[in-house]
Design an enzyme around this catalytic site. Structure first.
Site, PDB file in Angstrom:
ATOM      1  N   ARG A  42      16.265  11.431   5.285  1.00 18.61           N
ATOM      2  CA  ARG A  42      16.231  12.298   6.799  1.00 18.61           C
ATOM      3  C   ARG A  42      16.062  13.587   6.681  1.00 18.61           C
ATOM      4  NH1 ARG A  42      17.228  16.963   9.906  1.00 18.61           N
ATOM      5  NH2 ARG A  42      19.219  16.760  11.096  1.00 18.61           N
ATOM      6  N   ASP A  54      -9.713  -2.934   7.625  1.00 16.98           N
ATOM      7  CA  ASP A  54      -8.875  -3.419   8.537  1.00 16.98           C
ATOM      8  C   ASP A  54     -10.625  -4.249   9.359  1.00 16.98           C
ATOM      9  OD1 ASP A  54      -6.264  -1.403   9.290  1.00 16.98           O
ATOM     10  OD2 ASP A  54      -6.393  -4.051   9.581  1.00 16.98           O
ATOM     11  N   ARG A  92     -10.600  -2.093  -1.249  1.00 22.38           N
ATOM     12  CA  ARG A  92     -10.031  -3.423  -0.749  1.00 22.38           C
ATOM     13  C   ARG A  92     -11.062  -3.746   0.598  1.00 22.38           C
ATOM     14  NH1 ARG A  92      -4.474  -1.735   1.863  1.00 22.38           N
ATOM     15  NH2 ARG A  92      -6.246  -0.331   2.695  1.00 22.38           N
ATOM     16  N   HIS A 106      -8.990   6.860   6.543  1.00 23.77           N
ATOM     17  CA  HIS A 106      -7.899   6.889   6.123  1.00 23.77           C
ATOM     18  C   HIS A 106      -7.049   7.383   5.723  1.00 23.77           C
ATOM     19  CE1 HIS A 106      -4.739   4.970   3.477  1.00 23.77           C
ATOM     20  NE2 HIS A 106      -4.864   3.724   3.900  1.00 23.77           N
ATOM     21  N   PHE A 136     -11.973   2.033  10.640  1.00 20.95           N
ATOM     22  CA  PHE A 136     -12.506   3.111   9.727  1.00 20.95           C
ATOM     23  C   PHE A 136     -11.737   4.353   9.801  1.00 20.95           C
ATOM     24  CE2 PHE A 136     -17.033   1.790   9.518  1.00 20.95           C
ATOM     25  CZ  PHE A 136     -17.166   1.002  10.547  1.00 20.95           C
ATOM     26  N   HIS A 194       0.699  -0.761  -0.050  1.00 22.14           N
ATOM     27  CA  HIS A 194       0.063   0.247   0.217  1.00 22.14           C
ATOM     28  C   HIS A 194       0.743   1.217  -0.233  1.00 22.14           C
ATOM     29  CE1 HIS A 194      -4.201   1.687   1.027  1.00 22.14           C
ATOM     30  NE2 HIS A 194      -4.588   0.879  -0.069  1.00 22.14           N
ATOM     31  N   HIS A 202      -2.159   1.847  12.949  1.00 23.62           N
ATOM     32  CA  HIS A 202      -2.351   0.790  11.699  1.00 23.62           C
ATOM     33  C   HIS A 202      -2.973  -0.125  11.318  1.00 23.62           C
ATOM     34  CE1 HIS A 202       0.069   0.615   7.976  1.00 23.62           C
ATOM     35  NE2 HIS A 202       1.541   0.882   8.084  1.00 23.62           N
TER      36      HIS A 202
HETATM   37  C1  SDX Z   1      -4.309   0.737   7.866  1.00 18.26           C
HETATM   38  O1  SDX Z   1      -1.594   4.305   5.114  1.00 18.26           O
HETATM   39  C2  SDX Z   1      -2.031   3.545   4.998  1.00 18.26           C
HETATM   40  O2  SDX Z   1      -2.161   2.809   3.351  1.00 18.26           O
HETATM   41  C3  SDX Z   1      -2.295   1.961   5.947  1.00 18.26           C
HETATM   42  C4  SDX Z   1      -3.153   0.540   5.558  1.00 18.26           C
HETATM   43  C5  SDX Z   1      -2.312  -0.147   4.817  1.00 18.26           C
HETATM   44  O3  SDX Z   1      -2.767  -0.708   3.802  1.00 18.26           O
HETATM   45  O4  SDX Z   1      -0.781  -0.146   5.051  1.00 18.26           O
HETATM   46  O5  SDX Z   1      -4.521   1.494   4.842  1.00 18.26           O
HETATM   47  C6  SDX Z   1      -4.074   0.578   6.482  1.00 18.26           C
HETATM   48  O6  SDX Z   1      -3.664   1.287   8.847  1.00 18.26           O
HETATM   49  C7  SDX Z   1      -5.674   1.182   8.253  1.00 18.26           C
HETATM   50  C8  SDX Z   1      -5.522   2.301   8.670  1.00 18.26           C
HETATM   51  C9  SDX Z   1      -6.093   1.194  10.541  1.00 18.26           C
HETATM   52  N1  SDX Z   1      -6.349   2.495  11.165  1.00 18.26           N
HETATM   53  C10 SDX Z   1      -7.729   2.201  12.197  1.00 18.26           C
HETATM   54  O7  SDX Z   1      -8.569   2.086  11.194  1.00 18.26           O
HETATM   55  C11 SDX Z   1      -7.163   3.077  13.168  1.00 18.26           C
HETATM   56  C12 SDX Z   1      -8.949   4.452  13.254  1.00 18.26           C
HETATM   57  N2  SDX Z   1      -8.728   5.011  11.841  1.00 18.26           N
HETATM   58  C13 SDX Z   1      -7.809   6.708  12.747  1.00 18.26           C
HETATM   59  O8  SDX Z   1      -7.200   6.848  13.190  1.00 18.26           O
HETATM   60  C14 SDX Z   1      -7.446   7.310  11.555  1.00 18.26           C
HETATM   61  O9  SDX Z   1      -8.803   7.574  10.498  1.00 18.26           O
HETATM   62  C15 SDX Z   1      -6.272   7.284  10.534  1.00 18.26           C
HETATM   63  C16 SDX Z   1      -5.181   6.768  11.565  1.00 18.26           C
HETATM   64  C17 SDX Z   1      -6.651   5.750   9.456  1.00 18.26           C
HETATM   65  C18 SDX Z   1      -6.189   8.370   9.664  1.00 18.26           C
HETATM   66  O10 SDX Z   1      -5.859   9.694  10.690  1.00 18.26           O
HETATM   67  P1  SDX Z   1      -5.483  10.495   9.577  1.00 18.26           P
HETATM   68  O11 SDX Z   1      -5.715  11.246   8.184  1.00 18.26           O
HETATM   69  O12 SDX Z   1      -4.823  11.856  10.699  1.00 18.26           O
HETATM   70  O13 SDX Z   1      -7.505  11.821   9.939  1.00 18.26           O
HETATM   71  P2  SDX Z   1      -7.674  12.889  11.328  1.00 18.26           P
HETATM   72  O14 SDX Z   1      -7.366  11.177  12.604  1.00 18.26           O
HETATM   73  O15 SDX Z   1      -6.780  13.467  11.416  1.00 18.26           O
HETATM   74  O16 SDX Z   1      -8.776  12.145  10.827  1.00 18.26           O
HETATM   75  C19 SDX Z   1      -9.709  13.498  10.264  1.00 18.26           C
HETATM   76  C20 SDX Z   1     -10.834  13.598  11.094  1.00 18.26           C
HETATM   77  C21 SDX Z   1     -11.223  14.081  12.950  1.00 18.26           C
HETATM   78  O17 SDX Z   1     -12.132  14.529  12.605  1.00 18.26           O
HETATM   79  P3  SDX Z   1     -11.859  15.630  13.288  1.00 18.26           P
HETATM   80  O18 SDX Z   1     -10.503  16.143  14.606  1.00 18.26           O
HETATM   81  O19 SDX Z   1     -11.220  16.987  12.495  1.00 18.26           O
HETATM   82  O20 SDX Z   1     -13.437  16.556  14.178  1.00 18.26           O
HETATM   83  O21 SDX Z   1     -11.974  12.633  10.641  1.00 18.26           O
HETATM   84  C22 SDX Z   1     -11.892  11.489  12.026  1.00 18.26           C
HETATM   85  C23 SDX Z   1     -11.015  12.894  12.527  1.00 18.26           C
HETATM   86  O22 SDX Z   1     -11.765  12.387  14.155  1.00 18.26           O
HETATM   87  N3  SDX Z   1     -11.963  10.615  12.202  1.00 18.26           N
HETATM   88  C24 SDX Z   1     -12.921   9.302  12.434  1.00 18.26           C
HETATM   89  C25 SDX Z   1     -11.699   8.551  12.619  1.00 18.26           C
HETATM   90  N4  SDX Z   1     -10.998   8.697  11.590  1.00 18.26           N
HETATM   91  C26 SDX Z   1     -11.367   9.784  11.174  1.00 18.26           C
HETATM   92  N5  SDX Z   1     -13.320   9.793  14.306  1.00 18.26           N
HETATM   93  C27 SDX Z   1     -13.566   7.978  14.539  1.00 18.26           C
HETATM   94  N6  SDX Z   1     -13.187   7.238  13.859  1.00 18.26           N
HETATM   95  C28 SDX Z   1     -12.510   7.620  13.051  1.00 18.26           C
HETATM   96  N7  SDX Z   1     -11.968   5.614  12.565  1.00 18.26           N
END
Ligand code: SDX
Length: 372
Positions: free
Chosen positions: A353, A309, A267, A258, A256, A184, A219
């Site tokens: 770096r 996931d 996927r 990304h 949830f 990815h 992740h």
């Molecule tokens: C993988 O990078 C890749 O390609 C990874 C992956 C791969 O194949 O290698 O695809 C695999 O790691 C998938 C992701 C798995 N992680 C999770 O499911 C953990 C829950 N997801 C979140 O932590 C989050 O969505 C991330 C870490 C995945 C992405 O975070 P970002 O880009 O830093 O987004 P953000 O945290 O800044 O969120 C933006 C907004 C926020 O709201 P506000 O503060 O702006 O009001 O969306 C909200 C977040 O609170 N939000 C969520 C959420 N994800 C984002 N709110 C509730 N639940 C969530 N899961």
């Protein structure tokens, strides 16, 4: 040196060029092969060959690749002995980190040329799978099993865990998740692995770094966290009540969202379709009702979509696999993407770096200790 922009988490920053894969809102492709085409028409071995060798194998190349996997499949005894010593409550991701590191002392491949790196990557595919299976057997008070000739990689993993050849559905679904998880682009664990390659360190160190990075629940650890979440509920109503409380506390829902995909993970769509069929086949429709009780408000009210996931956790659960094994299975797949990127970085390298911007106190005086 001109100061460039700073983006927290390097969000939206292009940190390099790659020919390994392209992750876009509109599509996901490994070396130009679209993920839905691969999911439909390829096996994980063929996908691993694409990532490590650059293209789909012909019959002779696939036979040779499978022969290499078979040649490496036996885990060194010292690795099994090390795993035996690890307390049974240690998470399998930590066992995998130790197992791969221990196996590195028995690396059967000599040299660091591109050909040798590809062979080492193939060997690491069997090491990660072997450590997962050996650990599974040992924590179930059973002895690790020698590999059984003639099985696919997915069949071999399940055989060496369960002690019998898996049913077709289990083998096919595990193979599909290995395809979907394989690569990815510059995700956190792959980028970390590339940094290791950029210092001219070794591929085993790169994979151990990838394992440590993927473990985090933001992740790869999300497939376990998502299933831990779902397994709290007996009814869709319970799930919805919990979710409303989560919304009120502004807490994240694992599985949830990304960093790149903002309209859904290609996927997740592919895997969810298979999951729905599996739930019917296993007469476990109640699980899909709970699954949808979380998904629906997330999508419709928050516009936050499942990533791979979310369906994967429940898929593995319905295949009767222990939750602690889900992210390790992600490693058994992503080791191919990590190694493809390691090779790309090592063969066209510039030390990674970046800069940082200092925002701390300045011009401070070192006082004698009696005056501090
Ligand atoms: C993988 O990078 C890749 O390609 C990874 C992956 C791969 O194949 O290698 O695809 C695999 O790691 C998938 C992701 C798995 N992680 C999770 O499911 C953990 C829950 N997801 C979140 O932590 C989050 O969505 C991330 C870490 C995945 C992405 O975070 P970002 O880009 O830093 O987004 P953000 O945290 O800044 O969120 C933006 C907004 C926020 O709201 P506000 O503060 O702006 O009001 O969306 C909200 C977040 O609170 N939000 C969520 C959420 N994800 C984002 N709110 C509730 N639940 C969530 N899961």
């Amino acid at each position: 040196m001109a100061e460039t922009i700073f983006k927290p988490g390097l969000e939206g920053v292009i940190a390099g060029e790659t020919t390994v894969s392209a992750v876009q809102q509109s599509s996901l492709a490994y070396r130009g092969y679209n993920i839905s085409d691969l999911a439909e028409n390829a096996t994980f071995e063929e996908v691993a060959h694409i990532l490590l060798h650059g293209e789909l194998p012909n019959t002779a190349q696939l036979t040779q690749f499978n022969r290499s996997l078979a040649e490496f499949h036996q885990l060194p005894d010292a690795v099994v002995d090390a795993i035996r010593k690890i307390p049974t409550d240690v998470p399998m991701m930590d066992v995998l980190r130790t197992g791969v590191s221990m196996a590195g002392h028995f690396d059967p491949v000599q040299g660091d040329g591109e050909t040798e790196l590809r062979r080492r990557a193939t060997w690491l595919m069997t090491v990660t799978a072997g450590v997962v299976a050996a650990r599974y057997r040992l924590i179930n008070q059973k002895e690790p099993l020698a590999p059984k000739p003639g099985l696919s990689h997915a069949q071999q993993i399940l055989y060496q865990c369960l002690g019998e050849e898996p049913d077709d559905t289990s083998a096919r679904l595990l193979d599909l998740t290995l395809i979907l998880y394989a690569e990815h682009e510059y995700n956190a664990s792959t980028f970390a692995t590339r940094i290791v390659a950029s210092t001219m360190s070794d591929m085993v160190s790169g994979v151990v770094t990838g394992i440590g990075t993927l473990k985090g629940p933001l992740h790869g650890g999300a497939n376990e966290a998502a299933m831990e979440m779902l397994s709290q509920f007996n009814t869709p109503e319970e799930a919805e009540t919990w979710l409303r409380e989560r919304f009120a506390k502004k807490e994240k829902v694992m599985g949830f969202g990304h960093r790149v995909y903002k309209n859904g993970d290609h996927r997740a769509h592919i895997l969810e379709a298979e999951l729905r069929k599996l739930a019917i086949q296993k007469n476990k429709q109640n699980w899909m009702d709970i699954y949808d009780a979380i998904k629906k408000p997330m999508v419709e009210e928050k516009k936050i979509f499942p990533n791979v996931d979310y369906p994967c956790g429940l898929t593995y659960y319905l295949l009767d696999l222990p939750i602690d094994m889900y992210t390790p299975l992600f490693v058994c797949s992503r080791v191919t993407g990590w190694c493809a990127h390691f090779i790309e970085q090592a063969t066209n390298n510039r030390l990674i770096r970046p800069l940082s911007r200092y925002v701390g106190e300045e011009n401070r005086t070192v006082l004698p200790i009696g005056d501090r």
